[in-house]
Design an enzyme around this catalytic site. Structure first.
Site, PDB file in Angstrom:
ATOM      1  N   HIS A  73       2.482  16.186   5.915  1.00 37.83           N
ATOM      2  CA  HIS A  73       2.739  17.186   6.959  1.00 37.83           C
ATOM      3  C   HIS A  73       2.104  18.530   6.633  1.00 37.83           C
ATOM      4  CE1 HIS A  73       6.139  19.242   4.802  1.00 37.83           C
ATOM      5  NE2 HIS A  73       6.361  18.047   4.310  1.00 37.83           N
ATOM      6  N   GLU A 224       7.681  18.255  10.185  1.00 36.69           N
ATOM      7  CA  GLU A 224       8.505  17.513   9.223  1.00 36.69           C
ATOM      8  C   GLU A 224       9.656  18.351   8.684  1.00 36.69           C
ATOM      9  OE1 GLU A 224       9.905  15.861   5.425  1.00 36.69           O
ATOM     10  OE2 GLU A 224       8.977  17.813   5.807  1.00 36.69           O
ATOM     11  N   GLU A 225       9.418  19.645   8.468  1.00 33.41           N
ATOM     12  CA  GLU A 225      10.450  20.481   7.856  1.00 33.41           C
ATOM     13  C   GLU A 225      11.665  20.676   8.762  1.00 33.41           C
ATOM     14  OE1 GLU A 225      10.648  21.112   4.911  1.00 33.41           O
ATOM     15  OE2 GLU A 225       8.656  21.263   4.025  1.00 33.41           O
TER      16      GLU A 225
END
Length: 386
Positions: A73, A224-225
């Site tokens: 990512h 993603e985070e």
């Protein structure tokens, strides 16, 4: 199959430095996407972007299916403006899950409609000459820090005049250091180091003209985070998805800053039995240092893909990171090890041919999980009690 895969460390480090130089907290990833897409095109791949900028690039193999996917990512941790405070400073909320302890003292950029401003994230009581021991005893948390803008900002009106507003993105400086002994210290190694690993593996495959039995997809996600990850970038052709991300070298963990850390499970459950077994065996066959680990408080692009309904086998290859989501530290040895394993995996033969189809009638070609019986020598040695 070549057993002497050569990963170019200079290329890998150069890509990592370039990525770290571009701010890309979740929600502000366009420029990192542009840079990565251009590099993929330079390496000869056709790049497809989703509406918001997740990247899917295909490298043709001998067959179209069952394709393999590698994913990392581009987005990082960051913050957003929550409130313009009466004292001319900014209250923040985090982007992603990270502790305000690591925010204290950070230099940052605020992206406003009128331009970029610089500033520092400070505890509410920041002056030792004023607050004495209260600097050390005050609580820690996002409500107990504020961003001091390096501009004339004495009150809310001044902040408004600067064009700063609620919701503005705040990027945290990575402050990278690349040491001669191979250690790399920086924020946002999660997961820009993973992106650099993927690019280095791809560069090696092109340079050494590695052929693969099936198409390979190189995926780069942008959320993603915050848990979105690979939910919208996987294609039906992909049967196996290997995520590249950080492992946590901390007390109680088996991860290492050297070699490959093969993650067997995270908070969403075990990774695919057969894919993990294959990756572990490839390490042994090709002399790659490997250790296994299990994470309690961790999820990756692989989890978001499965949760979005993609029926793919998943695995997670990690490079050990000390102080994850803080001032992170890695070693080049781990990055090169993971890149080598990626190449060996992608050129290895397909073992589960049934994976070419999303569903199949009956049990023909379906996998087994046969475990050999353990050898048990119950005869006590001489001198031992029975």
């Amino acid at each position: 199959m070549s057993s002497a895969i050569s990963i170019d460390p200079h290329y890998l480090v150069a890509r990592l430095k370039a990525l770290l130089a571009i701010a890309s907290p979740t929600g502000f990833t366009d420029e990192a996407v542009r840079q990565t897409a251009r590099e993929l095109e330079r390496l000869g791949l056709e790049v497809v972007l989703t509406r918001r900028g997740a990247i899917r690039a295909r490298r043709p193999g001998a067959a179209r299916r069952p394709a393999r996917g590698i994913v990392s990512h581009l987005d990082t941790l960051g913050a957003q403006v929550k409130l313009l405070k009466p004292n001319g400073r900014l209250e923040l909320v985090p982007i992603g899950h990270w502790s305000a302890r690591f925010a204290e003292g950070a230099r940052a950029s605020i992206f406003s409609v009128k331009g970029t401003y610089r500033g520092s994230i400070l505890p509410l009581k920041a002056s030792g000459h004023t607050f004495n021991e209260e600097v050390d005893t005050q609580p820690s948390g996002w409500r107990h820090v504020e961003l001091r803008v390096d501009a004339l900002a004495r009150n809310q009106h001044d902040l408004t005049q600067l064009g700063i507003d609620v919701g503005d993105i705040v990027a945290i400086d990575p402050a990278p250091e690349f040491l001669e002994n191979g250690f790399i210290v920086s924020r946002h190694l999660d997961d820009k180091a993973g992106v650099a690993v993927m690019l280095a593996a791809l560069e090696a495959m092109n340079r050494e003209r590695v052929e693969t039995p099936v198409d390979t997809y190189w995926l780069f996600t942008i959320g993603e985070e915050v848990g979105v990850g690979a939910s919208a970038v996987v294609t039906p052709d992909i049967a196996s998805l290997v995520a590249i991300d950080n492992g946590t070298t901390a007390p109680g963990q088996n991860s290492s800053e050297f070699g490959v850390t093969l993650v067997m499970a995270d908070q969403t459950g075990p990774f695919d039995y057969h894919l993990c077994k294959k990756l572990f065996e490839l390490c042994g066959t090709n002399g790659i240092r490997v250790q296994k680990d299990v994470f309690r408080y961790y999820r990756s692009d692989a989890a978001s893909a499965v949760e979005a309904g993609h029926d793919v086998r998943t695995a997670l290859l990690a490079f050990g990171v000390d102080a994850s989501h803080g001032y992170e530290r890695i070693h080049l040895h781990a990055l090169i090890s993971v890149a080598k394993l990626v190449v060996h995996y992608l050129q290895s033969q397909i073992e589960i041919e049934r994976d070419a189809e999303e569903t199949a009638v009956g049990l023909k070609g379906f996998t087994h999980q046969k475990v050999p019986e353990a050898e048990q020598d119950l005869t006590p040695e001489d001198g031992q009690e029975g």
